[in-house]
Design a protein around this motif. Structure first.
Motif, PDB file in Angstrom:
ATOM      1  N   ASN A  83       0.826  -1.210   0.000  1.00  0.00           N
ATOM      2  CA  ASN A  83       0.000   0.000   0.000  1.00  0.00           C
ATOM      3  C   ASN A  83       0.862   1.261   0.000  1.00  0.00           C
ATOM      4  OD1 ASN A  83       0.978  -0.248   2.579  1.00  0.00           O
ATOM      5  ND2 ASN A  83      -1.024  -0.350   3.581  1.00  0.00           N
ATOM      6  N   ASP A  84       1.759   1.322  -0.988  1.00  0.00           N
ATOM      7  CA  ASP A  84       2.698   2.441  -1.078  1.00  0.00           C
ATOM      8  C   ASP A  84       2.395   3.382  -2.240  1.00  0.00           C
ATOM      9  OD1 ASP A  84       3.340   0.780  -3.182  1.00  0.00           O
ATOM     10  OD2 ASP A  84       5.391   0.366  -2.528  1.00  0.00           O
ATOM     11  N   GLY A  85       1.264   3.149  -2.928  1.00  0.00           N
ATOM     12  CA  GLY A  85       0.890   4.017  -4.039  1.00  0.00           C
ATOM     13  C   GLY A  85       1.453   3.592  -5.374  1.00  0.00           C
ATOM     14  N   TYR A  86       2.250   2.517  -5.387  1.00  0.00           N
ATOM     15  CA  TYR A  86       2.865   2.096  -6.643  1.00  0.00           C
ATOM     16  C   TYR A  86       2.114   0.951  -7.314  1.00  0.00           C
ATOM     17  CZ  TYR A  86       6.458   5.445  -5.666  1.00  0.00           C
ATOM     18  OH  TYR A  86       7.106   6.634  -5.428  1.00  0.00           O
ATOM     19  N   THR A  87       0.946   0.621  -6.802  1.00  0.00           N
ATOM     20  CA  THR A  87       0.005  -0.270  -7.479  1.00  0.00           C
ATOM     21  C   THR A  87      -1.369   0.362  -7.368  1.00  0.00           C
ATOM     22  OG1 THR A  87       1.253  -2.275  -6.935  1.00  0.00           O
ATOM     23  CG2 THR A  87      -1.056  -2.551  -7.579  1.00  0.00           C
ATOM     24  N   ILE A  88      -2.014   0.589  -8.508  1.00  0.00           N
ATOM     25  CA  ILE A  88      -3.386   1.088  -8.516  1.00  0.00           C
ATOM     26  C   ILE A  88      -4.237   0.154  -9.371  1.00  0.00           C
ATOM     27  CG2 ILE A  88      -2.666   3.479  -8.168  1.00  0.00           C
ATOM     28  CD1 ILE A  88      -3.315   4.027 -11.106  1.00  0.00           C
ATOM     29  N   LEU A  89      -5.522   0.195  -9.138  1.00  0.00           N
ATOM     30  CA  LEU A  89      -6.486  -0.614  -9.891  1.00  0.00           C
ATOM     31  C   LEU A  89      -7.400   0.329 -10.653  1.00  0.00           C
ATOM     32  CD1 LEU A  89      -7.978  -3.489 -10.282  1.00  0.00           C
ATOM     33  CD2 LEU A  89      -9.467  -2.697  -8.425  1.00  0.00           C
ATOM     34  N   SER A 111     -11.128  -3.611   1.254  1.00  0.00           N
ATOM     35  CA  SER A 111      -9.715  -3.908   1.012  1.00  0.00           C
ATOM     36  C   SER A 111      -9.093  -2.946   0.010  1.00  0.00           C
ATOM     37  CB  SER A 111      -9.549  -5.341   0.489  1.00  0.00           C
ATOM     38  OG  SER A 111      -9.975  -6.284   1.440  1.00  0.00           O
ATOM     39  N   LEU A 112      -9.947  -2.251  -0.735  1.00  0.00           N
ATOM     40  CA  LEU A 112      -9.484  -1.292  -1.739  1.00  0.00           C
ATOM     41  C   LEU A 112     -10.111   0.067  -1.442  1.00  0.00           C
ATOM     42  CD1 LEU A 112      -9.849  -3.746  -4.705  1.00  0.00           C
ATOM     43  CD2 LEU A 112      -7.716  -2.545  -4.187  1.00  0.00           C
ATOM     44  N   VAL A 113      -9.342   1.113  -1.658  1.00  0.00           N
ATOM     45  CA  VAL A 113      -9.775   2.474  -1.340  1.00  0.00           C
ATOM     46  C   VAL A 113     -10.119   3.214  -2.628  1.00  0.00           C
ATOM     47  CG1 VAL A 113      -9.079   4.673  -0.308  1.00  0.00           C
ATOM     48  CG2 VAL A 113      -8.321   2.521   0.702  1.00  0.00           C
ATOM     49  N   VAL A 250     -10.656   4.586 -10.178  1.00  0.00           N
ATOM     50  CA  VAL A 250      -9.318   4.217  -9.717  1.00  0.00           C
ATOM     51  C   VAL A 250      -9.368   3.879  -8.228  1.00  0.00           C
ATOM     52  CG1 VAL A 250      -6.946   5.033  -9.361  1.00  0.00           C
ATOM     53  CG2 VAL A 250      -8.195   5.669 -11.440  1.00  0.00           C
ATOM     54  N   PHE A 251      -8.654   2.801  -7.866  1.00  0.00           N
ATOM     55  CA  PHE A 251      -8.579   2.338  -6.477  1.00  0.00           C
ATOM     56  C   PHE A 251      -7.126   2.072  -6.103  1.00  0.00           C
ATOM     57  CE2 PHE A 251     -12.629   1.119  -8.241  1.00  0.00           C
ATOM     58  CZ  PHE A 251     -13.552   1.363  -7.235  1.00  0.00           C
ATOM     59  N   THR A 252      -6.849   2.106  -4.795  1.00  0.00           N
ATOM     60  CA  THR A 252      -5.540   1.694  -4.280  1.00  0.00           C
ATOM     61  C   THR A 252      -5.759   0.727  -3.120  1.00  0.00           C
ATOM     62  OG1 THR A 252      -5.428   3.522  -2.698  1.00  0.00           O
ATOM     63  CG2 THR A 252      -4.433   3.893  -4.850  1.00  0.00           C
TER      64      THR A 252
END
Length: 320
Positions: A83-89, A111-113, A250-252
């Motif tokens: 959860n460091d911002g380097y993977t997004i959905l 689980s996703l923001v 977009v989610f993180t």
């Protein structure tokens, strides 16, 4: 010599101090998980967006198409990433549908923001020309007079097209026969031939057939008339309270630092009025959208509640 050493030490202290400071986000490439195959709506939305994010944020946004299980595979990969911002959905509102129909143990909604809504693209109530109805009211009356005489195609059991159509049949108090397919494309030949007579789904890929008279667009599912099709009424004009506004967003992973979420959100919001983005989305039957993370989270949770109710009402089970 002493003075020289002191000067060197001072310079090194400044250099190492600067290196020791965290670099502004993003400081390296960002992985963008799209949980469907290339060419679909989520993929199109993602590619238009990431090209511009790369320009504005100065780092590559690299798309990884991780399809499977109707989107669950890619969703889980994103949810369980650092959860460091380097993977997004980047995903459609299949997100709350999957959460409602399959209820996986890792709980997608929590689980996703939500970072930001990206675009919207309403579905249409579309019928074969053999159906003697040109309005929602006429179709409902016809379907009530012939219960079970008309069949509708969907992109699969428990998918968005299935649940939106079931919500329509419930509110209209009509009976249609469900014929699930593996995709919209798989249903099209049977729809054009009249083997199935009804489809509630994305209007854009069917516009050529609608414009040529091979299919009839009766209404759109959105809460308000679609700006790109202003003369087409909404289903809600006949069935008050009916609304389904399919979206992309977009989610993180949960726990991503708020400053990173806010920076991504601000960059996405700026793209809402970008001419290249608008042109790309309009060409796919979509319009850009934005807003705060809280606003998007409210949309996701409202849709999750809506589809959970439909799932309960129809008694849907994932194994069906």
């Amino acid at each position: 010599m002493t003075r020289f050493l002191v000067t060197c030490l001072a310079a090194c202290t400044v250099a190492f101090g600067a290196l020791g400071q965290p670099q502004p986000y993003p400081a390296k490439p960002v992985k963008v998980v799209v949980p469907f195959a290339p060419g679909g709506g989520s993929d199109i939305a993602a590619r238009a967006l990431t090209a511009k994010l790369q320009e504005s944020l100065g780092q590559p946004f690299i798309i990884e198409n991780r399809g499977g299980a109707g989107g669950m595979v890619g969703m889980e990969i994103a949810a369980k990433s650092p959860n460091d911002g380097y993977t997004i959905l980047i995903m459609s509102d299949s997100f709350p549908v999957i959460a409602a129909t399959h209820k996986p143990a890792w709980d997608p909604v929590n689980s996703l923001v939500a970072v930001s809504q990206v675009s919207v693209a309403p579905f249409g109530l579309i019928v074969h020309p053999s159906v003697p109805a040109n309005t929602v009211a006429e179709f409902i009356a016809l379907a009530k007079s012939k219960p079970g005489a008309f069949s509708y195609g969907s992109s699969g059991n428990g998918g968005l097209t299935h649940l939106i159509t079931e919500m329509f049949t419930q509110m209209a108090d009509i009976k249609l026969v469900h014929v699930p397919y593996k995709s919209t494309g798989a249903a099209l030949p049977d729809f054009l031939s009249g083997t199935i007579q009804v489809y509630v789904g994305n209007v854009s890929p069917l516009l050529p057939n609608i414009q040529s008279g091979k299919l009839k667009l009766i209404a759109v599912t959105s809460a308000e008339r679609w700006p790109l099709l202003p003369n087409v009424p909404t289903i809600g004009e006949t069935l008050p309270g009916f609304a389904a506004d399919p979206w992309f967003g977009v989610f993180t992973p949960r726990g991503t630092p708020q400053p990173i979420i806010d920076k991504l959100n601000a960059a996405i919001n700026k793209l809402k009025d970008d001419e290249d983005v608008k042109k790309n989305y309009i060409g796919q039957g979509m319009l850009p959208r934005a807003g705060t993370p809280a606003q998007f989270d409210a949309i996701v949770r409202k849709d999750y509640a809506r589809w959970s109710k439909v799932v309960a009402d129809i008694g849907f089970k994932p194994a069906d």
